[in-house]
Design a protein around this motif. Structure first.
Motif, PDB file in Angstrom:
ATOM      1  N   VAL A  94     -35.541 -30.749 -63.465  1.00 21.81           N
ATOM      2  CA  VAL A  94     -34.397 -30.883 -62.562  1.00 21.81           C
ATOM      3  C   VAL A  94     -33.852 -32.305 -62.619  1.00 21.81           C
ATOM      4  N   ALA A  95     -34.737 -33.286 -62.585  1.00 22.82           N
ATOM      5  CA  ALA A  95     -34.299 -34.691 -62.629  1.00 22.82           C
ATOM      6  C   ALA A  95     -33.543 -34.988 -63.919  1.00 22.82           C
ATOM      7  N   ASN A 100     -28.474 -35.918 -66.961  1.00 28.73           N
ATOM      8  CA  ASN A 100     -27.479 -35.473 -67.943  1.00 28.73           C
ATOM      9  C   ASN A 100     -26.108 -35.281 -67.302  1.00 28.73           C
ATOM     10  N   ILE A 101     -26.088 -34.778 -66.089  1.00 25.40           N
ATOM     11  CA  ILE A 101     -24.808 -34.610 -65.373  1.00 25.40           C
ATOM     12  C   ILE A 101     -24.178 -35.985 -65.142  1.00 25.40           C
TER      13      ILE A 101
END
Length: 105
Positions: A94-95, A100-101
């Motif tokens: 998730v991190a 990446n976002i």
């Protein structure tokens, strides 16, 4: 933190900086005895990947530093690596997705 020559030297140096004896580090890593830590510090054995990851967390460093003696120059990256190492594999994923976002912005 000084870069030392071998894996064992780095483990021993960091352990001492943390004020830990071999027995305490073995206990933190759920190892049966301090002789296992001694064998790592004298370069007679290398830890399994899971023990190595736990060792990096316990000694507040990175696996890369333990294995290669390389210290990332960017303190933000060092802090991020330490945090990521402490997360479960699911939360690490998730991190990384969040990173990446942010990278795409």
């Amino acid at each position: 933190m000084n870069t030392t020559n071998t894996f064992g030297d780095r483990v021993k140096e960091l352990r001492k900086q943390k004020g830990m004896n071999q027995e305490k580090l073995a206990e933190v890593l759920f190892l049966e005895s301090k002789s296992t830590i001694s064998s790592y510090e004298t370069n007679r054995r290398m830890p399994a990947a899971d023990v190595l990851a736990g060792m990096a967390v316990a000694l507040e460093t990175t696996v890369d530093y333990l294995l290669n003696g390389e210290i990332e120059k960017n303190e933000t990256i060092n802090q991020a690596l330490l945090i990521l190492q402490q997360l479960s594999p699911e939360l690490q994923k998730v991190a990384l997705e969040q990173i990446n976002i942010l990278n795409r912005l």
